[in-house]
Design an enzyme around this catalytic site. Structure first.
Site, mmCIF file in Angstrom:
data_model
loop_
_atom_site.group_PDB
_atom_site.id
_atom_site.type_symbol
_atom_site.label_atom_id
_atom_site.label_comp_id
_atom_site.label_asym_id
_atom_site.label_seq_id
_atom_site.Cartn_x
_atom_site.Cartn_y
_atom_site.Cartn_z
ATOM 1 N N ASP A 1 51.889 -7.191 47.470
ATOM 2 C CA ASP A 1 50.709 -7.859 47.987
ATOM 3 C C ASP A 1 49.385 -7.294 47.243
ATOM 4 O O ASP A 1 49.302 -6.271 46.812
ATOM 5 C CB ASP A 1 50.642 -8.067 49.389
ATOM 6 C CG ASP A 1 49.938 -9.276 49.871
ATOM 7 O OD1 ASP A 1 49.437 -10.027 49.367
ATOM 8 O OD2 ASP A 1 50.207 -9.488 51.229
ATOM 9 N N ASP B 1 47.801 -18.641 51.657
ATOM 10 C CA ASP B 1 49.045 -18.682 52.436
ATOM 11 C C ASP B 1 49.293 -20.321 52.757
ATOM 12 O O ASP B 1 48.442 -20.917 53.419
ATOM 13 C CB ASP B 1 48.986 -17.899 53.473
ATOM 14 C CG ASP B 1 48.888 -16.461 53.099
ATOM 15 O OD1 ASP B 1 48.877 -15.979 52.080
ATOM 16 O OD2 ASP B 1 48.793 -15.524 54.078
#
Ligand code: GLA
Length: 583
Positions: free
Chosen positions: A182, A239
């Site tokens: 990430d 997301d």
């Protein structure tokens, strides 16, 4: 920038249909110039076979598996994960292809141990990660783990910045097969994303263990700076959420013009075996209805997107299981030719996608996103076919017969769709021509106006080419400019300089049509949209009364340049924006 063509039967086609006359059968990937220091370093002195495996043998088809985030967020523990592993086997998910079980954020303790190594949260994972990995491997599954390239993960647990090799060694010792890396807090690493991810590639290869690298870089454009050469998949969206607007937004980052110039018709030309666009993990099973779950799954299958399930397998309904294991859809997703499907028709929410397969047939998705029911017709010329063609319904697993010239999916409700296989086995069908490098990268000596190139990434509103944002001639302080961009704040546009340009020049000011009081900054960045280290130029605050400023800066060696108009609502111009390469 859609170019509509009337086909005489009441439907309209987008640009690629027009282009289908000059289709090619070449590989879709544009291997563009890449000069990350990291990449160069890997070649020298490292285990050549580990590098070869990393670059040539992993993720040849889109990775399939399960990830804990969409189902549980940080609320994970070893009981749950073991339960998922059991369900993956018992419910046939593993055998359907879902082999990676990936634990997302929330698995680690909030401090490293005295040796500086990561450790699992002792309350959630009392047996430790190695024991869990063994359990997962014992089920015939592969094991994936989340980490972050910043100083912390998004849940503020210890990130890998400054600990890259020790963490990758730890992962290898634990038997990790897949790393989701990430990007929270990475903007202060002082490295460009390409260099940062490149460092991890180097560390992974050094461990000697083949581990897939999934680059979670949100909407930031890994495909622009050579992500193909660094990791195996990269995020294209923020997301995903369990609702259709989010599913369509994510799909559109990969297949539409949300983040790339419309001329590309989505990101398909940057995907292929070993490197995939990732519009984020699946919400199949978490959406409201089966029709939604099916539309989501069909889109991900045709887009050759990674299929990382995100529902709780342990309590999964029979229908969710049937959707996720639909064999003929998975075959489309996993087709070894690895073409990412692309739109061939888009009439405000009535869409057709095409994915030519290795066996000469092609997969076609006809999708109605709108609330009114619709008929959607595909004509064979949209997909490079003619005459009578076999049509198979992949959800119903049924041959529908041979159709002359076209096929109509009738009365599709909202989110209703058909996923078809069209044609017969034989020579693989052609794809459209990818956009050639010279149309989106600096490749010539002398001056190149950036408005003569397609932008390769944007955030915010798209710029107007050679006009002010509201479509007028660019005029600032009485001077007329033929070239440049009109933008609305905040907007970011990336151009690929390809490491070739020497100077960037432009004249910047707010557009005279803007009479509000907001102030803006014109900023020029090297590759990364945020972070202090990427900043090359900042105009300081400019209002409607600030005279135009001249930018003339050194951009030698820069691969990707971002022009940011930072502020609220205001309209500004990058007049005469150009780069110069000496003869
Ligand atoms: C980011 C990622 C998500 C998930 C969370 C974990 O938001 O995009 O997929 O990994 O972090 O904190």
């Amino acid at each position: 920038m859609k170019i509509w063509v009337l086909l005489g039967i009441g439907i309209r086609a987008v640009l690629p249909v027009v282009l289908s006359v000059c289709m090619c059968s070449c590989s879709p990937q544009n291997r563009v110039h890449l000069d990350t220091g990291a990449n160069a370093r890997i070649g020298s002195g490292q285990d050549a076979s580990a590098l070869h495996i990393y670059e040539n043998e992993l993720a040849r088809t889109p990775p399939m598996g399960w990830n804990s985030w969409n189902a549980f967020h940080g609320d994970i523990d070893e009981q749950k994960i073991r339960g998922i592993a059991d369900a993956m086997v018992a419910l046939g998910m593993r055998d359907a292809g879902y082999t990676y079980l990936v634990i997302d954020d929330g698995w680690m303790a909030d401090k490293r141990n005295s040796e500086g190594k990561l450790v699992a949260d002792p309350n959630k994972f009392p047996s430790g990660i190695k024991a869990l990995s063994d359990y997962i491997h014992g089920k015939g599954l592969k094991f994936g783990l989340y980490q972050d390239r910043g100083h912390s993960t998004c849940m503020r647990l210890p990130g890998s910045f400054g600990h890259e090799q020790v963490d990758m060694d730890t992962f290898a010792a634990w038997g990790v097969d897949y790393i989701k890396l990430d990007s929270c807090y990475a903007e202060i690493n002082g490295r460009k994303s390409s260099d940062d991810f490149g460092v991890f590639k180097e560390c992974i290869v050094k461990t000697g263990r083949p581990m897939v690298l999934s680059m979670a870089n949100y909407t930031d454009p890994s495909w622009a700076w050579g992500g193909q050469e660094i990791g195996h998949l990269w995020r294209t969206s923020f997301d995903i959420r369990p609702r259709m607007s989010s599913v369509y937004y994510c799909a559109d980052t990969s297949a539409g013009d949300r983040i790339i110039h419309p001329a590309f018709n989505g990101l398909w030309q940057f995907a292929g075996p070993g490197h995939w666009n990732d519009p984020d993990m699946l919400q199949v099973g978490n959406l409201k209805t089966d029709i939604e779950n099916k539309a989501h799954f069909s889109l991900w299958c045709i887009l050759a997107a990674p299929l990382m399930a995100g529902n709780d397998f342990r309590g999964m309904s029979e229908t969710a299981r049937n959707i996720l294991t639909a064999e003929e859809l998975i075959t489309v997703n996993q087709d070894p030719r690895g073409i990412q499907g692309y739109k061939v028709y888009d009439d405000d929410g009535r869409e057709i996608y095409n994915k030519p397969l290795h066996d000469g047939t092609t997969a076609v998705l006809l999708l109605n996103k709108n609330s009114e029911p619709a008929n959607i017709t595909i004509t064979w010329d949209m997909i490079g076919l003619s005459g009578r063609q076999k049509v198979r319904d992949l959800w119903r697993r049924k041959d529908l017969g041979r159709y002359s010239g076209s096929f109509t999916a009738e009365n599709l409700p909202q989110h209703g769709h058909m996923l078809l296989k069209v044609g017969s086995r034989g020579k693989p069908l052609a794809t459209p021509d990818p956009v050639p490098l010279e149309q989106y990268a600096v490749t010539q000596e002398g001056a190149t106006f950036l408005s003569d190139l397609y932008y390769i990434w944007k955030r915010g509103e798209a710029p107007r080419y050679d006009k002010s944002f509201d479509g007028k001639t660019i005029v600032m302080n009485g001077t007329i400019y033929d070239k440049g961009f009109g933008c609305k704040a905040t907007s970011k546009i990336m151009f690929k300089l390809n490491g070739y340009a020497e100077r960037f020049k432009a004249v910047v000011a707010l557009d005279p049509s803007y009479q509000g009081n907001e102030a803006v900054n014109f900023r020029v960045r090297n590759e990364d949209p945020i972070g202090p280290d990427s900043l090359l130029y900042d105009s300081g605050k400019m209002t409607k009364d600030t005279p135009a400023k001249v930018i003339d800066i050194d951009v030698r060696g820069i691969d990707c340049l971002i022009l940011t108009l930072q502020g609220k609502e205001a309209l500004g111009n990058w007049a005469d924006a150009q780069v110069v390469v000496s003869n």
